[in-house]
Design a protein around this motif. Structure first.
Motif, short mmCIF file in Angstrom:
data_model
loop_
_atom_site.label_atom_id
_atom_site.label_comp_id
_atom_site.label_asym_id
_atom_site.label_seq_id
_atom_site.Cartn_x
_atom_site.Cartn_y
_atom_site.Cartn_z
N TRP A 1 -3.43 -1.14 -7.61
CA TRP A 1 -3.95 -0.54 -6.33
C TRP A 1 -5.13 0.20 -6.80
CZ3 TRP A 1 1.76 0.40 -4.12
CH2 TRP A 1 2.19 -0.65 -4.23
N LEU A 2 -4.74 1.31 -7.83
CA LEU A 2 -5.54 2.46 -8.15
C LEU A 2 -6.86 1.85 -8.49
CD1 LEU A 2 -2.69 4.26 -10.04
CD2 LEU A 2 -3.52 4.75 -7.58
N ILE A 3 -6.99 0.82 -9.19
CA ILE A 3 -8.34 0.28 -9.59
C ILE A 3 -9.77 0.66 -8.94
CG2 ILE A 3 -9.81 -1.63 -10.47
CD1 ILE A 3 -7.87 -2.83 -11.47
N ASN A 4 -9.03 0.64 -7.27
CA ASN A 4 -9.88 0.97 -6.27
C ASN A 4 -9.78 2.79 -5.23
OD1 ASN A 4 -11.29 -1.68 -6.00
ND2 ASN A 4 -8.98 -2.31 -4.64
N LYS A 5 -9.37 3.23 -6.55
CA LYS A 5 -9.13 4.51 -6.80
C LYS A 5 -9.35 5.25 -4.68
CE LYS A 5 -12.36 5.12 -10.52
NZ LYS A 5 -12.80 6.47 -11.52
N PRO A 6 -7.86 4.97 -4.33
CA PRO A 6 -7.84 4.62 -3.25
C PRO A 6 -8.03 6.51 -2.76
CG PRO A 6 -5.68 4.44 -3.44
CD PRO A 6 -7.21 4.14 -5.42
N LYS A 7 -8.47 6.43 -1.07
CA LYS A 7 -8.04 8.10 -0.29
C LYS A 7 -6.57 8.63 -0.26
CE LYS A 7 -12.83 8.47 0.18
NZ LYS A 7 -13.79 9.03 0.66
N ILE A 8 -6.02 6.70 0.55
CA ILE A 8 -4.82 7.24 0.67
C ILE A 8 -3.67 6.10 0.45
CG2 ILE A 8 -3.33 6.45 2.47
CD1 ILE A 8 -5.30 8.09 3.98
N LEU A 9 -2.16 6.45 -0.20
CA LEU A 9 -1.73 5.06 -1.00
C LEU A 9 -0.16 5.45 0.82
CD1 LEU A 9 -0.88 6.01 -4.06
CD2 LEU A 9 -1.54 3.47 -2.76
N LEU A 10 0.14 3.72 1.06
CA LEU A 10 1.23 3.78 1.39
C LEU A 10 2.12 3.01 0.88
CD1 LEU A 10 -0.33 2.55 5.24
CD2 LEU A 10 0.11 4.76 4.41
N LEU A 11 3.47 3.96 0.80
CA LEU A 11 4.40 3.37 -0.29
C LEU A 11 5.81 3.26 0.73
CD1 LEU A 11 3.77 5.83 -3.49
CD2 LEU A 11 2.89 3.42 -3.20
N ASP A 12 6.17 2.07 0.84
CA ASP A 12 7.37 1.84 1.22
C ASP A 12 8.34 1.22 0.61
OD1 ASP A 12 9.37 0.29 2.97
OD2 ASP A 12 8.34 -1.17 3.78
N ASP A 13 9.20 2.25 0.62
CA ASP A 13 10.46 2.28 -0.90
C ASP A 13 10.15 2.18 -2.56
OD1 ASP A 13 13.24 3.25 -0.57
OD2 ASP A 13 13.82 1.72 0.97
N PRO A 14 9.20 2.11 -2.85
CA PRO A 14 8.09 1.68 -3.68
C PRO A 14 9.55 1.54 -4.92
CG PRO A 14 7.91 3.76 -3.23
CD PRO A 14 8.54 3.45 -2.28
N THR A 15 10.70 2.35 -4.75
CA THR A 15 11.66 2.48 -5.93
C THR A 15 12.95 1.44 -5.69
OG1 THR A 15 12.82 4.44 -5.36
CG2 THR A 15 10.95 4.22 -6.43
N LYS A 16 12.91 1.25 -5.03
CA LYS A 16 14.25 0.08 -4.34
C LYS A 16 14.04 -1.22 -5.73
CE LYS A 16 15.78 -2.54 -0.54
NZ LYS A 16 17.06 -1.78 0.45
N GLY A 17 15.14 -1.00 -6.50
CA GLY A 17 15.30 -2.27 -7.01
C GLY A 17 15.06 -1.98 -8.66
N ILE A 18 14.41 -0.74 -9.23
CA ILE A 18 14.22 -0.62 -10.49
C ILE A 18 15.01 1.13 -10.68
CG2 ILE A 18 11.92 -0.74 -9.03
CD1 ILE A 18 11.49 2.08 -9.37
N ASP A 19 15.32 1.00 -12.10
CA ASP A 19 15.63 1.54 -13.27
C ASP A 19 15.17 3.35 -13.41
OD1 ASP A 19 14.15 1.83 -14.99
OD2 ASP A 19 14.34 0.06 -15.76
N LEU A 20 16.54 4.23 -13.43
CA LEU A 20 16.08 5.15 -13.26
C LEU A 20 15.52 5.86 -13.97
CD1 LEU A 20 19.97 7.07 -12.96
CD2 LEU A 20 18.42 6.48 -11.35
N SER A 21 14.45 5.41 -15.08
CA SER A 21 14.28 5.82 -15.88
C SER A 21 12.42 5.12 -14.99
CB SER A 21 14.18 5.20 -17.46
OG SER A 21 12.41 5.00 -17.85
N ALA A 22 12.47 3.96 -14.75
CA ALA A 22 11.04 4.06 -14.05
C ALA A 22 10.88 4.83 -12.75
CB ALA A 22 11.23 1.87 -13.49
#
Length: 107
Positions: A20-41
Motif C-alpha cells: 500500500w505504501l508504495i503509492n504514497k497514499p494520503k489516506i489509509l483505511l485500516l480494518d482491524d489490522p492487528t487481528k491474528g498477529i502477535d504482540l510484537s507485530a
C-alpha cells in the motif's frame, strides 16, 4: 522468494502494508489490522502507523479492540445503530466514554 501465505500473520500484514505504501497514499483505511498477529507485530504496526500519521497520512482505523483505539487514536468517532453517537478526543477519550457512546450505558 516465499509465497505470502507461507509467512506468519505479522509478516503477511507487513507485506500488505508495504504494498500500500508504495503509492504514497494520503489516506489509509485500516480494518482491524492487528487481528491474528502477535504482540510484537502489533507494536511494530502501531509504530509504523504513528510514523505515517506524523508524516501527514490520514489514518482511519477500525478496531474490535477498544484498547487499540484508546491508545492509538487522536479522535474516536463512535457509531451505534448506523449513526454517529459521539466523538471522543482529549480527556474525553476514556474506556467509560467509549462504552457509554457505543452501548448507551447512561443514556
Amino acid at each position: 522468494m516465499h509465497e505470502i501465505d507461507s509467512l506468519s500473520g505479522g509478516n503477511q500484514q507487513k507485506v500488505m502494508i508495504a504494498r500500500w505504501l508504495i503509492n504514497k497514499p494520503k489516506i489509509l483505511l485500516l480494518d482491524d489490522p492487528t487481528k491474528g498477529i502477535d504482540l510484537s507485530a502489533k507494536a511494530e504496526l502501531f509504530s509504523l502507523i504513528r510514523e505515517l500519521a506524523q508524516d501527514g497520512v490520514a489514518i482511519i482505523l477500525y478496531s474490535s479492540e477498544d484498547s487499540e483505539l484508546l491508545d492509538n487514536s487522536d479522535r474516536i468517532i463512535v457509531f451505534n445503530g448506523g449513526k454517529v453517537t459521539k466523538e471522543l478526543s482529549g480527556e474525553n477519550k476514556t474506556r467509560f466514554s467509549l462504552y457509554d457512546a457505543a452501548y448507551g450505558v447512561t443514556n
